[in-house]
Design an enzyme around this catalytic site. Structure first.
Site, PDB file in Angstrom:
ATOM      1  N   HIS A 421       0.832  -1.212   0.000  1.00 23.22           N
ATOM      2  CA  HIS A 421       0.000   0.000   0.000  1.00 23.22           C
ATOM      3  C   HIS A 421       0.863   1.257   0.000  1.00 23.22           C
ATOM      4  CE1 HIS A 421      -2.253   3.292   1.927  1.00 23.22           C
ATOM      5  NE2 HIS A 421      -3.236   2.848   1.176  1.00 23.22           N
ATOM      6  N   ARG A 511      29.860  -3.542 -16.566  1.00 22.11           N
ATOM      7  CA  ARG A 511      31.039  -4.030 -15.842  1.00 22.11           C
ATOM      8  C   ARG A 511      30.670  -5.221 -14.960  1.00 22.11           C
ATOM      9  NH1 ARG A 511      30.853   1.552 -15.604  1.00 22.11           N
ATOM     10  NH2 ARG A 511      32.636   2.678 -16.476  1.00 22.11           N
ATOM     11  N   ARG A 579      31.592  -6.722 -20.175  1.00 24.63           N
ATOM     12  CA  ARG A 579      33.030  -6.953 -20.020  1.00 24.63           C
ATOM     13  C   ARG A 579      33.245  -7.995 -18.927  1.00 24.63           C
ATOM     14  NH1 ARG A 579      36.391  -1.821 -18.351  1.00 24.63           N
ATOM     15  NH2 ARG A 579      35.699  -2.415 -16.274  1.00 24.63           N
ATOM     16  N   GLU A 681      42.970  -0.850 -24.994  1.00 24.02           N
ATOM     17  CA  GLU A 681      43.397  -0.025 -23.858  1.00 24.02           C
ATOM     18  C   GLU A 681      44.901  -0.128 -23.617  1.00 24.02           C
ATOM     19  OE1 GLU A 681      41.203  -1.501 -20.444  1.00 24.02           O
ATOM     20  OE2 GLU A 681      41.292  -3.532 -21.228  1.00 24.02           O
ATOM     21  N   GLY A 702      39.095   1.764 -24.406  1.00 21.51           N
ATOM     22  CA  GLY A 702      39.095   2.164 -22.993  1.00 21.51           C
ATOM     23  C   GLY A 702      40.048   3.323 -22.833  1.00 21.51           C
ATOM     24  N   SER A 703      39.529   4.537 -22.941  1.00 23.36           N
ATOM     25  CA  SER A 703      40.410   5.704 -23.029  1.00 23.36           C
ATOM     26  C   SER A 703      41.177   5.967 -21.740  1.00 23.36           C
ATOM     27  CB  SER A 703      39.605   6.948 -23.426  1.00 23.36           C
ATOM     28  OG  SER A 703      38.537   7.163 -22.531  1.00 23.36           O
ATOM     29  N   ASN A 704      40.648   5.525 -20.586  1.00 16.18           N
ATOM     30  CA  ASN A 704      41.373   5.765 -19.331  1.00 16.18           C
ATOM     31  C   ASN A 704      42.690   4.998 -19.293  1.00 16.18           C
ATOM     32  OD1 ASN A 704      39.323   7.386 -18.494  1.00 16.18           O
ATOM     33  ND2 ASN A 704      38.569   6.051 -16.882  1.00 16.18           N
ATOM     34  N   ASP A 705      42.620   3.666 -19.477  1.00 19.07           N
ATOM     35  CA  ASP A 705      43.856   2.882 -19.428  1.00 19.07           C
ATOM     36  C   ASP A 705      44.766   3.211 -20.603  1.00 19.07           C
ATOM     37  OD1 ASP A 705      43.397   1.672 -17.061  1.00 19.07           O
ATOM     38  OD2 ASP A 705      42.936  -0.320 -17.855  1.00 19.07           O
ATOM     39  N   CYS A 752      34.149   3.181 -24.754  1.00 19.03           N
ATOM     40  CA  CYS A 752      33.376   3.106 -23.514  1.00 19.03           C
ATOM     41  C   CYS A 752      34.088   3.842 -22.388  1.00 19.03           C
ATOM     42  CB  CYS A 752      33.127   1.650 -23.124  1.00 19.03           C
ATOM     43  SG  CYS A 752      34.641   0.709 -22.811  1.00 19.03           S
TER      44      CYS A 752
END
Length: 793
Positions: A421, A511, A579, A681, A702-705, A752
């Site tokens: 409810h 992830r 991934r 990456e 994977g642009s960060n790594d 990504c």
């Protein structure tokens, strides 16, 4: 005078055209019996008293004028709502049945008994108001229901009490607010064969996700015993989520999620002290068992789809299982009135601008945020002292609470599920609510300042203090059309359905490690080697986590598959790229039982992670569990849009070894349409892009790594933060090479990484270079679409 035939209608004589005659609930029961019985949907037999019978009852007892007098006194402020309702209900309860109506009800009851083979049949007696369950006039629990009613005298008394419930305080207040003439609304009583759910279970079912409006799932709540505990929110029920588009495939089992509820008590038959039902404690076995088996879940979901298709709109249904026959029944169906009426092209979103201390969590109802002072009210007798604008904290609510729920800034309950409810009314009122916290009334104190956040997925969170937040609204129909595929980065299964309205075409990054960390919590090797665990506390915690699973590795596979399936369903049939796990050794060690199976590394970022783990004997068996979850999602649940992605694959030889291991686990590239991608990456992935393209169906940057390894900068170093920039010319040069190599080899390529979410100009660079897709955080989608449209023009 009302003729007997005008007083009673059998359900099979009714259809949706008869709402003025028997109200929404009873008309709907007749509609389903008449139109859907051939489809295999079971509805318990029964009959309804008519609106004419109700009006004749008022007329015979000369009640109409006296009721109007009481209402007039209330409307001019001379009498309180409570006093008005009590006085009118007393008048009706003391009324005498006109002989011909009593005779008609008695004759119908005896005939129902004959049909069901019982001399004194147990029946459910339900109220059905003639203005009820209409799309513009619906509210949860307006009138009363009485269960396990047996014998004519008890039936007539229950019918009279249903008549009286047309004038509960909440019903009077609701009609006043809606502008209905109180005496233009009549009350029909439905008398229906009891389903012996007291010996099995019952619950509520929606043909739409009640929190997000995602239209492609059926959501089912279930508890032991009769269904009133679920409706009232008196227990925390089991919850099941089923994916509608795959229900027609008999070989599939598209159950996305099964969540075990506490189910602390059950409503069962009683015959003492004037009571017909009572609550009994559930056994430990009942609390630790699902109410429904998979085939029963799927059967109910298929019925929901049939009912929704027949009515042409999302539906709110109640179901019950007969413990004597094992049969399932639909006992009520009405239109869903919240999500289905939202403006489809408008996306509202809320976000917290501050962090706060987390006090409690529960189920998030709605997607809003509310802040205010706590007011703990444990009983409906105390509601007069509620201060408008406070955060209402209580054990559970029933329809008597509606007047103060309307005045609350937010609502917190100890008990209840998504279909309780409190949840239903909070949605209808548009109020943020956190349901089923278990400890709200004991942990939160009067006057305490708190913030309720329902904007972080299915977990509602209660934070200390009045935190700043913002609300935004976007008209999606005004967004430009673009050629570049825009996809989503999704970490949490709980958040996946929230973003279904965004104009995205798939998920570019889900992830797996987030699901493992948050849903599973235990290291896969610790589950596989439980008997050899040296850490006693880890053994205890794993034993508790897996208590419903005889096989501890099945716990990992099942929970991971449910999380992945929920994400994959949110964008079906568009591709959803999952991934495989990419924890570092120090992160794996933090999972329960993980320290025994991990080792210390000087630089975990460049150590034993990604592809290198999958074929190593140190983790090979754990990777097999990940593969089993993927297979279950694709082959048993049926979400073949799932794409596998391999992270941190350093060399071509490593790529070959991982593909061999995947094939050994039944995940063969190309079989049943399976696509396998690889992350780009590491600079080596770019240098050898053509050779990697021979082995994989797609690339995801994977642009960060890639930035970290190109520039030699630790992305987590505060001292070097200014050097870490995905827009550096060297990084962009590698990305440009990767896109060109992919385009030349006909390999799909997307990104990504975080950069296009943070920097619209970086997104523009990607489009100019010819990237196929950009995967974004949800809050970046609108801005990037507008920027991409400018570039494409």
């Amino acid at each position: 005078m009302t003729k007997p035939s005008e007083s009673i209608r059998w359900f099979e004589q009714l259809s949706n055209r008869d709402v003025p005659l028997v109200g929404g609930k009873n008309a709907s029961l007749g509609e389903m019996i008449g139109a859907l019985k051939a489809e295999g949907i079971r509805v318990p037999d029964g009959f309804a008293t008519t609106a004419a019978a109700f009006r004749h009852f008022l007329e015979a007892n000369r009640l109409e004028e006296r009721i109007r007098e009481h209402l007039a006194a209330f409307q001019r402020g001379a009498k309180s709502l409570h006093a008005t309702g009590e006085a009118i209900r007393r008048l009706i309860r003391r009324g005498d049945w006109p002989e011909e109506i009593a005779a008609a009800i008695g004759a119908a009851y005896r005939e129902l008994g004959r049909r069901c083979g019982a001399e004194e049949l147990d029946v459910a007696v339900r109220s059905s108001a003639t203005a009820e369950d209409l799309p513009d006039a619906s509210f949860a629990g307006q009138q009363e229901t009485f269960l396990n009613i047996g014998g004519e005298p008890e039936l007539l008394e229950a019918c009279r009490r249903c008549y009286a419930s047309l004038f509960t305080d909440r019903a009077i207040a609701y009609r006043e607010n809606q502008g209905f003439d109180h005496l233009q609304v009549a009350l029909s009583v439905g008398v229906q064969k009891m389903v012996r759910a007291d010996k099995a279970g019952a619950g509520v079912m929606f043909s739409i996700d009640t929190e997000t409006g995602f239209p492609r799932v059926v959501v089912i709540d279930a508890a032991w015993g009769l269904g009133e505990n679920v409706v009232q929110g008196a227990v925390s029920p089991d919850s099941y989520t089923v994916f509608k588009p795959l229900l027609a495939e008999p070989a599939l089992s598209p159950i996305l999620r099964k969540k075990l509820g506490g189910k602390e008590k059950k409503l069962v038959y009683a015959r003492s002290a004037g009571q017909t039902t009572r609550n009994a404690e559930t056994s430990a076995r009942e609390r630790n068992s699902f109410v429904l088996g998979d085939e029963e879940i799927l059967q109910l979901a298929r019925w929901a789809v049939i009912i929704e298709a027949h009515y042409g709109r999302p539906m709110d249904m109640e179901w019950a299982k007969d413990g004597e026959t094992g049969e399932l029944f639909i006992v009520q169906a009405r239109p869903e009135t919240v999500q289905s009426r939202k403006q489809a092209g408008v996306l509202k979103s809320y976000s917290l601008k501050q962090q706060g201390e987390l006090l409690l969590s529960g189920l998030a109802i709605g997607e809003g945020i509310a802040a205010g002072r706590v007011q703990v009210i444990k009983s409906a007798s105390e509601i007069e002292r509620f201060e408008p604008g406070s955060i209402l904290v209580t054990g559970m609510t029933d329809p008597d609470w509606v007047p103060i729920m309307k005045k609350a800034a937010g609502i917190v309950t100890d008990h209840g599920g998504r279909t309780s409810h409190a949840a239903i009314v909070s949605r209808e009122l548009g109020i943020a609510a956190v349901i089923g916290t278990e400890r709200g009334t004991s942990e939160l104190k009067d006057g305490q300042e708190v913030t309720l956040s329902c904007a972080e997925g299915e977990q509602g969170r209660i934070y200390a203090g009045l935190l700043e937040f913002e609300q935004s609204e976007v008209n999606l129909e005004e967004l430009p059309e673009i050629r570049t595929r825009i996809m989503l980065n999704i970490a949490s299964p709980a958040a996946a359905f929230r973003w279904w309205r965004l104009p995205c075409r798939g998920i570019g990054l889900a992830r797996m490690e987030f699901i493992i960390n948050n849903l599973i919590q235990a290291h896969p090797m610790a589950l596989l080697n439980y008997d050899q665990l040296e850490d006693k506390e880890a053994r205890r915690r794993i034993r508790e986590l897996t208590r419903h699973y005889p096989d501890k590795s099945e716990y990992f596979v099942d929970q991971l598959a449910q999380g992945i399936a929920t994400i994959a369903a949110s964008q079906y049939p568009e591709p959803v790229i999952v991934r495989m796990s990419d924890f570092k050794t120090n992160e794996y060690a933090e999972l329960i039982g993980g320290r025994q199976f991990e080792f210390a590394e000087e630089n975990p970022m460049l150590g034993f992670r990604g592809a290198s783990r999958y074929y190593s004997e140190r983790y090979r068996a754990g990777f097999a569990l990940e593969c089993a979850a993927i297979k279950r999602v694709r082959e048993k649940i049926g979400l073949a849009n799932l794409v596998v992605m391999i992270p941190f694959c350093r060399t071509l030889k490593e790529a070959d070894r991982v593909l061999e291991v995947l094939a050994e686990e039944g995940l063969v590239r190309g079989r049943n349409g399976l696509e396998i991608y690889v992350m780009v990456e590491i600079p080596a992935n770019v240098v050898l892009a053509e050779q990697f393209a021979e082995r994989f169906d797609g690339f995801s940057i994977g642009s960060n790594d890639l930035t970290q390894l190109t520039l030699g900068v630790d992305r987590d170093s505060a001292l070097l933060r200014e050097l870490f920039d995905e827009r550096d010319p060297a990084v962009k040069s590698l990305i440009r090479q990767a896109i060109r190599a992919a385009n030349q080899t006909g390999t799909k390529i997307g990104i990504c990484g975080q950069a296009p979410s943070d920097y619209p100009d970086f997104a523009a660079f990607l489009v100019e270079e010819g990237i196929d897709s950009i995967s974004l955080n949800p809050d970046s989608v609108i801005g990037v679409i507008r920027r991409v449209a400018e570039v494409e023009r």
